[in-house]
Design an enzyme around this catalytic site. Structure first.
Site, short mmCIF file in Angstrom:
data_model
loop_
_atom_site.label_atom_id
_atom_site.label_comp_id
_atom_site.label_asym_id
_atom_site.label_seq_id
_atom_site.Cartn_x
_atom_site.Cartn_y
_atom_site.Cartn_z
N PHE A 1 -6.17 -6.39 -1.37
CA PHE A 1 -7.36 -6.15 -0.56
C PHE A 1 -7.60 -7.36 0.33
CE2 PHE A 1 -7.88 -3.67 -4.46
CZ PHE A 1 -8.11 -2.40 -3.94
N CYS B 1 -3.39 -2.01 8.71
CA CYS B 1 -3.87 -1.28 7.54
C CYS B 1 -4.66 -0.02 7.86
CB CYS B 1 -4.72 -2.21 6.67
SG CYS B 1 -3.79 -3.57 5.93
N THR C 1 0.85 -1.18 0.00
CA THR C 1 0.00 0.00 0.00
C THR C 1 0.89 1.23 0.00
OG1 THR C 1 -1.70 -1.19 1.22
CG2 THR C 1 -1.82 1.22 1.23
#
Length: 440
Positions: A150, A261, A121
């Site tokens: 994801f 995350c 990310t």
């Protein structure tokens, strides 16, 4: 295909293993000699349900290999995935030193065309930085692609093998074709492969996680309002979740989100917004509310007991969510710190995260061998993670082991009426307050 995955952390190991499962030859690269040795010998280094079986099978079939040598690792690869850490810097921005460091090395060792894929990310514009870093030392052909993951910890294998969608940010038709062929086995049921530019792909990941964090935080705010108005957040959740425009997922209130995350990505998107002079007010509020939510149980505990000095608590759940051993930004750690600062002692239990907590917290708490051993001599039970085994416990064991029939539930595991019938003083999140008759 022949694939290289640089980085064998959570994302890298899941990515490499799952690509090997569809018949690709995967070489995973990591600078950690000890980790590479363990993985090569069949010792998996993370806990993720369903992963170990695939890992061992592909290791045995020699489709999955590990090395510390970057040049050897990428030599035959058509696609090179960068699955490296992007930890938050002091200012909240994502630290790209690992990705750009490897990119610089790649520029010195590339000898033919490869697709370099940002799987980590990363902030908008990272693909361009990676391209620039490689091009400093390599003048041949290569493409840089953004392919955000994801994956939900606890169900990452299913998420990878049966994705809702695959996002590919690529400017080159050659790179798009290569990536499309790689992902074809994963989207046979028609789930979309969405092609876009690199910047949009990078922003898609941050936007997705930030939206989910916002959804959780909104329900936590609704829960706080329910406590003041005498409403039941579970009823409200069901009422709004049945609206297909809202959906049922990520509507469960609790003591805040954690993990690797959501906290990092929300913070990074806010920082990226500041860099272009945009005040992302919703996300600033999300961060503020979530920090406070992690300690939402503390006033309830202090209201019941008064002075906590000398009190002893059992804490069930340490991981930031069930089915993982990840404790990054876990609300349990905030609870431990707050209780200890008040002079209380704590005995903890978690099915998977005990060793990780021990390495961070040390002897600040006592570590129990089972959820019921943790209750021994405790003045009350606190629940911080919704592991399935905590949902239907042996209440007779709880009653006979706890000093008081008192539970502070940060994940709303139990039915209020049923727990009250058993004689417990029970506090949860956003539901009817504990029976005043039971309060000291």
């Amino acid at each position: 295909m022949k694939i290289a995955v640089i980085g064998t952390g959570y994302v890298g190991l899941v990515t490499g293993t799952c690509f090997a499962e569809t018949g690709n030859d995967v070489m995973c690269v990591d600078i950690d000699t000890n980790k590479v040795q363990k993985l090569s010998n069949g010792q998996i280094t993370i806990y993720e349900p369903g992963l170990e079986k695939l890992f061992l099978r592909n290791l045995k079939e020699e489709r999955l290999k590990f090395t510390t040598n970057l040049e050897d690792g990428i030599r035959d690869a058509q696609i090179v995935f960068l699955a490296l850490p992007t930890p938050p810097g002091e200012d909240g921005s994502a630290d790209l030193k690992y990705i750009l460091g490897v990119s610089d090395q790649l520029g010195k060792i590339l000898k033919d065309y490869k697709v370099i894929v940002d799987k980590s990310t990363v902030p908008v514009g990272t693909a361009e930085k990676v391209r620039t870093a490689i091009a400093k030392n390599y003048k041949g052909e290569f493409d840089v692609v953004s392919n955000p993951e994801f994956l939900r910890e606890g169900v990452a294998v299913d998420d990878f093998m049966k994705p809702d969608r695959v996002v590919i940010g690529a400017s080159s038709e050659r790179a798009r074709k290569t990536m499309g062929e790689l992902y074809a086995p994963f989207v046979r049921q028609g789930n979309p492969v969405i092609y876009m530019d690199e910047r949009s792909a990078e922003l898609t990941k941050y936007a997705a996680n930030s939206f989910l964090a916002t959804k959780i935080t909104f329900m936590n705010e609704v829960a706080l309002l329910c406590e003041r108005l005498g409403a039941d957040v579970d009823m409200v959740r069901r009422g709004i979740g049945s609206d297909e425009r809202i959906g049922k997922r990520f509507l469960f209130p609790g003591i805040g989100y954690g993990g690797s995350c959501f906290p990092k990505d929300v913070q990074a998107l806010v920082k990226s917004s500041q860099e272009v002079s945009y005040d992302f007010r919703i996300l600033n509020a999300v961060m503020d509310v979530n920090e406070k939510q992690k300690l939402h149980l503390m006033p309830k505990i202090k209201k019941y007991f008064g002075d906590l000095k000398g009190k002893h608590f059992a804490l069930w759940g340490l991981a930031f969510k069930p089915n993982t051993d990840d404790i990054r930004e876990a609300p349990s750690l905030y609870m431990i710190d707050a209780l200890v600062q008040e002079g209380a002692t704590v005995t903890v239990f978690d099915p998977e995260a005990m060793n990780n907590v021990r390495s961070v917290v040390g002897n600040k708490v006592v570590y129990a061998e089972s959820q019921y051993e943790a209750l021994d001599g405790a003045d009350a039970l606190i629940i911080a993670t919704e592991w399935n085994e905590f949902r239907t416990p042996n209440f007779l064991k709880i009653v006979t082991t706890l000093k008081n029939k008192v539970i502070f539930d940060g994940r709303n595991l139990f039915d209020i009426a049923a727990i009250r019938e058993l004689g417990f003083y029970y506090e949860s999140i956003g539901r009817a307050p504990a029976n005043p008759a039971d309060k000291k």
